[in-house]
Design a protein around this motif. Structure first.
Motif, mmCIF file in Angstrom:
data_model
loop_
_atom_site.group_PDB
_atom_site.id
_atom_site.type_symbol
_atom_site.label_atom_id
_atom_site.label_comp_id
_atom_site.label_asym_id
_atom_site.label_seq_id
_atom_site.Cartn_x
_atom_site.Cartn_y
_atom_site.Cartn_z
ATOM 1 N N SER A 158 -5.715 -1.112 -8.880
ATOM 2 C CA SER A 158 -4.382 -1.695 -8.814
ATOM 3 C C SER A 158 -3.571 -1.375 -10.071
ATOM 4 O O SER A 158 -2.417 -0.933 -9.985
ATOM 5 N N ARG A 178 -4.204 2.847 -0.944
ATOM 6 C CA ARG A 178 -4.843 2.948 0.378
ATOM 7 C C ARG A 178 -6.357 2.898 0.258
ATOM 8 O O ARG A 178 -7.044 2.388 1.146
ATOM 9 N N LYS A 181 -7.300 -0.757 0.156
ATOM 10 C CA LYS A 181 -7.333 -1.387 1.476
ATOM 11 C C LYS A 181 -8.569 -0.972 2.262
ATOM 12 O O LYS A 181 -9.109 -1.752 3.045
ATOM 13 N N LYS A 182 -9.026 0.266 2.042
ATOM 14 C CA LYS A 182 -10.232 0.727 2.724
ATOM 15 C C LYS A 182 -11.461 -0.003 2.197
ATOM 16 O O LYS A 182 -12.376 -0.347 2.960
ATOM 17 N N ASN A 184 -11.461 -3.064 0.803
ATOM 18 C CA ASN A 184 -11.381 -4.458 1.251
ATOM 19 C C ASN A 184 -10.013 -4.701 1.866
ATOM 20 O O ASN A 184 -9.037 -4.981 1.159
ATOM 21 N N HIS A 185 -9.961 -4.605 3.184
ATOM 22 C CA HIS A 185 -8.689 -4.777 3.891
ATOM 23 C C HIS A 185 -8.172 -6.206 3.753
ATOM 24 O O HIS A 185 -6.975 -6.465 3.955
ATOM 25 N N ASN A 186 -9.033 -7.149 3.412
ATOM 26 C CA ASN A 186 -8.635 -8.543 3.275
ATOM 27 C C ASN A 186 -8.270 -8.911 1.841
ATOM 28 O O ASN A 186 -8.150 -10.088 1.512
ATOM 29 N N SER A 187 -8.069 -7.907 1.007
ATOM 30 C CA SER A 187 -7.682 -8.170 -0.384
ATOM 31 C C SER A 187 -6.172 -8.313 -0.489
ATOM 32 O O SER A 187 -5.433 -7.365 -0.222
ATOM 33 N N ALA A 190 -4.662 -5.671 -2.732
ATOM 34 C CA ALA A 190 -4.500 -4.340 -2.130
ATOM 35 C C ALA A 190 -3.185 -4.253 -1.373
ATOM 36 O O ALA A 190 -2.443 -3.267 -1.490
ATOM 37 N N HIS A 191 -2.877 -5.281 -0.589
ATOM 38 C CA HIS A 191 -1.627 -5.272 0.177
ATOM 39 C C HIS A 191 -0.418 -5.339 -0.759
ATOM 40 O O HIS A 191 0.578 -4.633 -0.554
ATOM 41 N N GLU A 210 3.924 -5.397 3.628
ATOM 42 C CA GLU A 210 2.691 -5.479 2.845
ATOM 43 C C GLU A 210 2.694 -6.706 1.930
ATOM 44 O O GLU A 210 1.681 -7.411 1.804
ATOM 45 N N THR A 213 2.089 -9.931 3.800
ATOM 46 C CA THR A 213 0.663 -10.072 4.100
ATOM 47 C C THR A 213 -0.074 -10.623 2.889
ATOM 48 O O THR A 213 -0.920 -11.525 3.005
#
Length: 247
Positions: A158, A178, A181-182, A184-187, A190-191, A210, A213
């Motif tokens: 980040s 990206r 997100k790969k 940990n998509h629930n981070s 990341a969004h 984003e 989210t």
């Protein structure tokens, strides 16, 4: 999930319990156990294993490896690290944090989070032309060092994404975000990071998607107040005003 600990001399005693907040029902309690202070990281491993067991989570070997990968090998190095991240983002706070993080790294030069946070603090000083000219290492070099030790460290990914974004290297930043997100998509981080990059690229609607989210996942995170600016950029002033009540 809550717990408490008591330190008596060189002994740490720990209690841990899981409560259903809707029914106020105690689901399980980890009976009090103790370890010597010199075994602080053994304690961390015990708590991690018990929480995973209590939550009935199925974790792969790779996921267990992620949990333990970012632990320092020395309790003192860990203590310096936690002192550092407690300092405020002021000129003096950043300088104190840099001092503590360098002490942490001198003790444990394989502790990736210390390098990532050292880069962040130096970046804070660089942006206001307050960095010590004797320190020839840049924030970017510390981020890259952290990622060489742990390529999946979300904080380092980040911070480096922000660095590239602010230095007009958008394509590099997008690749890193990206990747986050790969991993940990629930981070929420990341969004938010991807949203921050999209805003710099002029993709305001994608940025808002984003960032919204991220906010839905972690509503009180003060870093996410950047969404206020994104709303304002689309003249959605009421949404921007609503966001100010979170912080």
């Amino acid at each position: 999930l809550s717990g408490n600990y008591l330190v008596e001399g060189d002994t740490i005693r720990v209690n841990l319990e899981l409560i259903d907040v809707k029914s106020n029902e105690l689901l399980w309690r980890l009976n009090q156990f103790e370890v010597n202070f010199s075994q602080a990281f053994k304690l961390q491993d015990i708590v991690t294993d018990k929480v995973v067991e209590g939550l009935k989570i199925e974790l792969s070997e790779q996921e267990f490896d992620r949990i333990h990968r970012d632990s320092a090998t020395s309790p003192l190095a860990y203590e310096y690290y936690f002192r550092a991240i407690s300092y405020p983002n002021t000129a003096e706070g950043n300088r104190l944090a840099v001092e503590m993080l360098k002490k942490s790294i001198n003790i444990d030069d394989r502790f990736a989070p210390a390098y990532a946070n050292l880069g962040k603090r130096i970046r804070n000083l660089e942006q206001f032309d307050l960095v010590d000219t004797k320190d020839t290492k840049t924030a970017e070099s510390y981020y890259l060092k952290a990622l060489s030790l742990n390529p999946e460290l979300l904080s380092a990914l980040s911070y480096l994404s922000f660095f590239y974004t602010e230095n007009n290297q958008i394509e590099k930043a997008v690749v890193l975000a990206r990747k986050m997100k790969k991993i940990n998509h629930n981070s929420p981080t990341a969004h938010f990071t991807l949203g921050y990059i999209y805003r710099y690229a002029g993709m305001v609607k994608q940025a808002i998607n984003e960032m919204e989210t991220a906010v839905s996942m972690d509503r009180k995170n003060p870093r996410f107040r950047s969404l206020i600016g994104s709303y304002s950029g689309l003249n959605e002033y009421q949404k921007a005003l609503n966001m100010t009540s979170f912080y």
